[in-house]
Design a protein around this motif. Structure first.
Motif, PDB file in Angstrom:
ATOM      1  N   ILE A  27      31.952  30.701 150.414  1.00 14.93           N
ATOM      2  CA  ILE A  27      30.968  29.756 150.163  1.00 14.93           C
ATOM      3  C   ILE A  27      30.534  29.496 151.396  1.00 14.93           C
ATOM      4  CG2 ILE A  27      30.772  27.113 149.945  1.00 14.93           C
ATOM      5  CD1 ILE A  27      32.763  27.511 147.489  1.00 14.93           C
ATOM      6  N   ILE A  33      34.207  44.751 141.444  1.00  9.56           N
ATOM      7  CA  ILE A  33      34.070  43.353 142.302  1.00  9.56           C
ATOM      8  C   ILE A  33      33.801  43.676 143.852  1.00  9.56           C
ATOM      9  CG2 ILE A  33      34.764  41.292 142.965  1.00  9.56           C
ATOM     10  CD1 ILE A  33      35.816  41.022 139.967  1.00  9.56           C
ATOM     11  N   ARG A  64      20.425  35.959 151.620  1.00  9.90           N
ATOM     12  CA  ARG A  64      21.184  37.106 151.561  1.00  9.90           C
ATOM     13  C   ARG A  64      21.927  37.462 150.521  1.00  9.90           C
ATOM     14  NH1 ARG A  64      23.271  41.064 155.411  1.00  9.90           N
ATOM     15  NH2 ARG A  64      25.286  41.634 155.066  1.00  9.90           N
ATOM     16  N   MET A  75      43.723  42.505 145.666  1.00  9.18           N
ATOM     17  CA  MET A  75      43.788  44.241 145.112  1.00  9.18           C
ATOM     18  C   MET A  75      44.920  44.813 145.210  1.00  9.18           C
ATOM     19  SD  MET A  75      40.530  44.703 144.297  1.00  9.18           S
ATOM     20  CE  MET A  75      40.621  46.273 143.689  1.00  9.18           C
TER      21      MET A  75
HETATM   22  C1  HEM Z   1      35.977  33.916 144.609  1.00  7.75           C
HETATM   23  C2  HEM Z   1      34.683  33.821 144.920  1.00  7.75           C
HETATM   24  C3  HEM Z   1      34.107  35.032 146.009  1.00  7.75           C
HETATM   25  C4  HEM Z   1      32.776  34.481 146.778  1.00  7.75           C
HETATM   26  C5  HEM Z   1      32.054  33.158 146.629  1.00  7.75           C
HETATM   27  C6  HEM Z   1      32.388  35.658 147.399  1.00  7.75           C
HETATM   28  C7  HEM Z   1      31.381  35.710 148.467  1.00  7.75           C
HETATM   29  C8  HEM Z   1      31.148  36.687 149.065  1.00  7.75           C
HETATM   30  C9  HEM Z   1      29.929  36.756 150.136  1.00  7.75           C
HETATM   31  C10 HEM Z   1      29.172  35.617 150.660  1.00  7.75           C
HETATM   32  C11 HEM Z   1      30.157  37.762 150.846  1.00  7.75           C
HETATM   33  C12 HEM Z   1      29.345  38.356 152.189  1.00  7.75           C
HETATM   34  C13 HEM Z   1      28.421  39.278 151.873  1.00  7.75           C
HETATM   35  C14 HEM Z   1      27.456  39.980 152.890  1.00  7.75           C
HETATM   36  O1  HEM Z   1      26.637  39.005 153.367  1.00  7.75           O
HETATM   37  O2  HEM Z   1      27.385  41.047 153.396  1.00  7.75           O
HETATM   38  C15 HEM Z   1      30.880  38.705 150.499  1.00  7.75           C
HETATM   39  C16 HEM Z   1      31.305  39.822 150.827  1.00  7.75           C
HETATM   40  C17 HEM Z   1      32.423  40.656 150.026  1.00  7.75           C
HETATM   41  N1  HEM Z   1      33.359  40.297 149.100  1.00  7.75           N
HETATM   42 FE1  HEM Z   1      33.303  38.477 148.275  1.00  7.75          FE
HETATM   43  N2  HEM Z   1      33.327  36.647 147.556  1.00  7.75           N
HETATM   44  C18 HEM Z   1      34.124  36.102 146.360  1.00  7.75           C
HETATM   45  C19 HEM Z   1      35.192  37.115 145.801  1.00  7.75           C
HETATM   46  C20 HEM Z   1      35.515  38.296 146.059  1.00  7.75           C
HETATM   47  C21 HEM Z   1      36.442  39.170 145.509  1.00  7.75           C
HETATM   48  C22 HEM Z   1      37.422  38.603 144.316  1.00  7.75           C
HETATM   49  C23 HEM Z   1      36.311  40.287 146.010  1.00  7.75           C
HETATM   50  C24 HEM Z   1      37.154  41.484 145.653  1.00  7.75           C
HETATM   51  C25 HEM Z   1      38.076  41.797 144.864  1.00  7.75           C
HETATM   52  C26 HEM Z   1      35.305  40.380 147.144  1.00  7.75           C
HETATM   53  C27 HEM Z   1      34.910  41.519 147.770  1.00  7.75           C
HETATM   54  C28 HEM Z   1      33.865  41.457 148.848  1.00  7.75           C
HETATM   55  C29 HEM Z   1      33.700  42.373 149.819  1.00  7.75           C
HETATM   56  C30 HEM Z   1      34.356  43.882 149.549  1.00  7.75           C
HETATM   57  C31 HEM Z   1      32.850  42.251 150.605  1.00  7.75           C
HETATM   58  C32 HEM Z   1      32.090  42.917 151.717  1.00  7.75           C
HETATM   59  C33 HEM Z   1      32.880  42.649 152.865  1.00  7.75           C
HETATM   60  C34 HEM Z   1      32.170  43.303 154.277  1.00  7.75           C
HETATM   61  O3  HEM Z   1      31.839  44.337 153.921  1.00  7.75           O
HETATM   62  O4  HEM Z   1      32.227  42.585 155.246  1.00  7.75           O
HETATM   63  N3  HEM Z   1      35.018  39.176 147.060  1.00  7.75           N
HETATM   64  N4  HEM Z   1      31.645  38.075 149.414  1.00  7.75           N
END
Ligand code: HEM
Length: 164
Positions: A83, A151, A92, A40
């Motif tokens: 992953i 995103i 989830r 970001m």
């Molecule tokens: C590239 C592939 C990506 C995968 C496979 C992925 C996967 C995930 C997964 C599995 C979660 C956990 C959600 C949960 O169980 O609460 C997560 C959380 C999150 N992801 Fe990603 N993500 C990716 C890319 C991104 C990108 C590019 C962004 C933002 C620019 C992003 C932002 C977030 C945010 C803000 C959370 C919540 C984190 C939290 O509150 O703890 N993710 N993502």
């Protein structure tokens, strides 16, 4: 189909082992959040330079060249940590509308970001000329920044959306 795959994945020895180690999810999510910050911040810096709102003391090609590696390395870290989180809590994520929408938006943001950086790298002199960044490019840059923000917001909503 995704639900039965998620159930199969959750029953695998790898998922069971990671599920039992309670420190893994918060540790991996912390790395995920740090990588989000890198993506970001880099996209924000590049967009504001294209808009002429900041970094005007540096050429567009210099700013683009500086932030490019951070975006692509951080996306690699996001994919890897994401992953791992999917292996630990497959239902989830894989049955979650916020997660699936988020994943479908990543190529929508990453592709134009890559195309722009490649164009700047290919013809830096053109992009570095005064007033070279057209209104169309500026509008496009703001739109792509908007997709990256969407995103991130969808990522945060994953934890609050119903899943199977
Ligand atoms: C590239 C592939 C990506 C995968 C496979 C992925 C996967 C995930 C997964 C599995 C979660 C956990 C959600 C949960 O169980 O609460 C997560 C959380 C999150 N992801 Fe990603 N993500 C990716 C890319 C991104 C990108 C590019 C962004 C933002 C620019 C992003 C932002 C977030 C945010 C803000 C959370 C919540 C984190 C939290 O509150 O703890 N993710 N993502």
């Amino acid at each position: 189909m995704l639900l039965s795959f998620a159930k199969w994945l959750a029953a695998t020895p790898l998922s069971q082992t990671l599920q039992a180690a309670l420190w893994v999810v918060p540790a991996v999510q912390s790395v995920h959040i740090l990588a989000i910050a890198a993506v970001m911040t880099s996209v924000w810096v590049l967009t504001f330079r294209l808009l002429g709102l900041s970094g005007r003391g540096r050429l567009v090609s210099q700013v683009s060249g500086d932030v490019a590696p951070w975006i692509w390395w951080a996306l690699g870290v996001l994919l890897l940590t994401g992953i791992i989180l999917i292996i630990i809590e497959p239902s989830r994520e894989l049955t979650n509308a916020a997660f699936l929408t988020k994943m479908s938006l990543i190529p929508v943001a990453a592709a134009p970001t890559y195309v722009l950086q490649a164009a700047v790298r290919r013809d830096a002199a053109l992009w570095d000329r005064q007033g070279a960044v057209s209104l169309a490019i500026k509008i496009g840059a703001v739109a792509v920044l908007g997709v990256w923000i969407a995103i991130a917001v969808l990522g945060r909503f994953i934890a609050y959306v119903e899943y199977a």
